[in-house]
Design an enzyme around this catalytic site. Structure first.
Site, short mmCIF file in Angstrom:
data_model
loop_
_atom_site.label_atom_id
_atom_site.label_comp_id
_atom_site.label_asym_id
_atom_site.label_seq_id
_atom_site.Cartn_x
_atom_site.Cartn_y
_atom_site.Cartn_z
CE LYS A 78 -4.51 0.93 0.29
NZ LYS A 78 -5.63 0.15 -0.20
P1 NAD Z 1 -13.45 7.51 -2.97
O1 NAD Z 1 -12.47 8.56 -2.68
O2 NAD Z 1 -13.92 7.30 -4.38
O3 NAD Z 1 -14.77 7.73 -2.08
C1 NAD Z 1 -14.74 7.90 -0.70
C2 NAD Z 1 -16.12 8.41 -0.26
O4 NAD Z 1 -16.16 8.50 1.16
C3 NAD Z 1 -16.47 9.80 -0.79
O5 NAD Z 1 -17.85 9.88 -1.06
C4 NAD Z 1 -16.12 10.70 0.41
O6 NAD Z 1 -16.81 11.94 0.40
C5 NAD Z 1 -16.56 9.81 1.54
N1 NAD Z 1 -15.93 10.15 2.82
C6 NAD Z 1 -14.64 10.46 3.06
N2 NAD Z 1 -14.46 10.73 4.35
C7 NAD Z 1 -15.66 10.55 4.95
C8 NAD Z 1 -16.11 10.69 6.27
N3 NAD Z 1 -15.29 11.06 7.26
N4 NAD Z 1 -17.41 10.40 6.54
C9 NAD Z 1 -18.25 10.06 5.52
N5 NAD Z 1 -17.88 9.92 4.25
C10 NAD Z 1 -16.61 10.18 3.97
O7 NAD Z 1 -12.84 6.16 -2.38
P2 NAD Z 1 -13.23 4.66 -2.75
O8 NAD Z 1 -12.29 4.18 -3.80
O9 NAD Z 1 -14.70 4.56 -2.97
O10 NAD Z 1 -12.81 3.90 -1.40
C11 NAD Z 1 -13.68 3.85 -0.28
C12 NAD Z 1 -13.20 2.75 0.66
O11 NAD Z 1 -13.19 1.50 -0.04
C13 NAD Z 1 -11.78 2.91 1.21
O12 NAD Z 1 -11.73 2.34 2.50
C14 NAD Z 1 -10.94 2.09 0.26
O13 NAD Z 1 -9.72 1.66 0.84
C15 NAD Z 1 -11.89 0.94 0.03
N6 NAD Z 1 -11.66 0.16 -1.19
C16 NAD Z 1 -11.67 0.75 -2.42
C17 NAD Z 1 -11.48 -0.03 -3.55
C18 NAD Z 1 -11.55 0.55 -4.94
O14 NAD Z 1 -11.47 -0.22 -5.91
N7 NAD Z 1 -11.74 1.84 -5.12
C19 NAD Z 1 -11.25 -1.41 -3.43
C20 NAD Z 1 -11.26 -1.98 -2.16
C21 NAD Z 1 -11.46 -1.19 -1.05
#
Ligand code: NAD
Length: 390
Positions: A78
């Site tokens: 990571k």
């Molecule tokens: P992203 O940046 O596209 O979206 C994050 C979302 O969370 C946004 O809507 C943001 O406004 C919201 N957010 C941020 N801080 C917040 C808070 N304090 N309270 C409420 N909402 C909040 O990110 P993503 O890619 O959707 O990732 C989200 C989660 O999923 C992370 O934990 C990431 O590690 C995990 N994840 C992502 C992927 C992927 O393929 N993108 C894969 C596996 C896991």
């Protein structure tokens, strides 16, 4: 235990950039390999103000378990930069990404460690990373990162992959529990890539999405939100709380977590379900879209309450699975269509789901413990077979 408790290597880098106003600002960045025992490292890059070495180490470790649980020939890694990207111009963001890539260049590569997008990073940032790496090597090397734009070696289906994976897993669990998925009422924290896609897929399936949130706040409507309109609103860069529909009630992110629903999907950040709010959670199933949304103390409370928790390393593994497909397509220089991607994704995820489910039934343990038993055992076996050098 001693071996897997520690990460293999951590790199801390300073990233100087000249800002648009001429000032120089230095950011701190990280790339961590938790394990490369089963193959090259794999894991996202996060740009966020709270990023620190311990967080990156924890996220790298989760990646090891995730790739192992799916039995992909990859390890866990990571990276991240401690920065608020909203405060940077596009030009500054590009400079930051390129300098960060240059600083970690010796520990990434198609057969070393393959980064991908995570919170606040996207296909454009992966394109800049791929270009910086390729310029340094003197040739195009698309296999160095995944989650790239399709035009430069990205994969169809990568953007929706984590959401698709969540969907396949919840569909399979509902079948086991004899629950009709269509009739379930859903609440989702986070409306980014993961939250947005699972909202769309469940909404298309006929589920009612009662509430969603982003960092600006949460909106609730007991008749079900219009997800497509909200996605369009988001795509124009608007915060959810200013969405104009007077039927929708504004609530806080904590209200959202504790509102009555059937399936709660945390899809924002880690440590959202804690011992403070776990007792007030009123769902039947908690589907972990984010990495580490539930603290260990909260997990114990949820178990006592009889909530089915689908652990992150299984639930959100669709992203790394299609990232693996992208990597395979890049290094073989042969590309698949969406149908093949989704079929293979479903096959791999459902195999992992069935294994986790049967271990949990056989041993009368939670899905999380079962997933860890499978994931950790494979890594332990690899360590045992390879032995310890020298
Ligand atoms: P992203 O940046 O596209 O979206 C994050 C979302 O969370 C946004 O809507 C943001 O406004 C919201 N957010 C941020 N801080 C917040 C808070 N304090 N309270 C409420 N909402 C909040 O990110 P993503 O890619 O959707 O990732 C989200 C989660 O999923 C992370 O934990 C990431 O590690 C995990 N994840 C992502 C992927 C992927 O393929 N993108 C894969 C596996 C896991």
């Amino acid at each position: 235990m001693k071996f897997i408790k520690r990460v293999e290597r951590s790199l801390i880098v300073s990233i100087p950039i000249r800002k648009d106003n001429g000032e120089i600002e230095i950011f701190e960045g990280y790339r961590v390999h938790h394990s490369t025992i089963r193959g090259p490292g794999k894991g996202g890059i996060r740009f966020a103000p709270g990023v620190n070495l311990d967080e990156v180490k924890a996220l790298a470790t989760w990646m090891t378990w995730k790739t192992s649980l799916l039995n992909l020939p990859l390890g866990g890694a990571k990276g991240g930069v401690c920065v608020d990207p909203k405060k940077l111009s596009r030009n500054e963001l590009e400079k930051l990404t390129r300098r960060y890539t240059a600083e970690i260049i010796n520990i990434i590569g198609p057969d070393i460690d393959i980064p991908a997008p995570d919170v606040n990073t996207n296909a454009q940032i992966m394109a800049w990373m791929m270009d910086t790496y390729s310029m340094n090597k003197g040739r195009a090397i698309p296999g160095v990162v995944t989650g790239k734009p399709i035009e430069i070696g990205g994969s169809v289906g990568r953007e929706s992959a984590t959401g698709m994976g969540l969907y396949y897993v919840i569909e399979a669990l509902c079948e086991k529990l004899n629950i009709d998925l269509k009739s379930q009422e859903i609440i989702i924290q986070g409306f980014g890539n993961v939250g947005g896609w699972i909202a769309r897929l469940l909404n298309n399936h006929g589920c009612k999405i009662l509430a969603v949130s982003d960092i600006s706040g949460a909106i609730y409507y007991e008749e079900g939100l219009d997800i497509e309109k909200l996605l369009e609103w988001r795509s124009q860069g608007n915060p959810l709380k200013s969405f104009n529909d007077n039927r929708y009630k504004l609530i806080t992110n904590n209200d959202l977590i504790t509102t009555q629903c059937d399936i709660l999907i945390p899809a924002a950040l880690e440590n959202q379900i804690t011992q403070e709010n776990a007792n007030d959670i009123k769902c039947k199933i908690l589907l972990e879209g984010a990495n580490g949304p539930t603290t260990p103390k909260a997990d114990k409370i949820l178990i006592k309450k009889g909530i089915h928790v689908v652990p992150d390393i299984l639930a959100n593994a669709g992203g790394v699975c299609v990232s693996y497909f992208e990597y395979v397509q890049d290094i073989r220089a042969y590309f698949w269509d969406l149908d093949r991607i989704n079929k293979e994704l479903k096959r791999i995820l459902l195999k992992a789901f069935e294994e986790v489910y049967s271990v949990s039934k056989e041993r009368k343990i939670t899905l999380r413990t079962a997933a860890y038993i499978l994931a950790v055992s494979r890594v332990a076996k690899a360590i045992e077979l390879r032995g310890i050098f020298p």
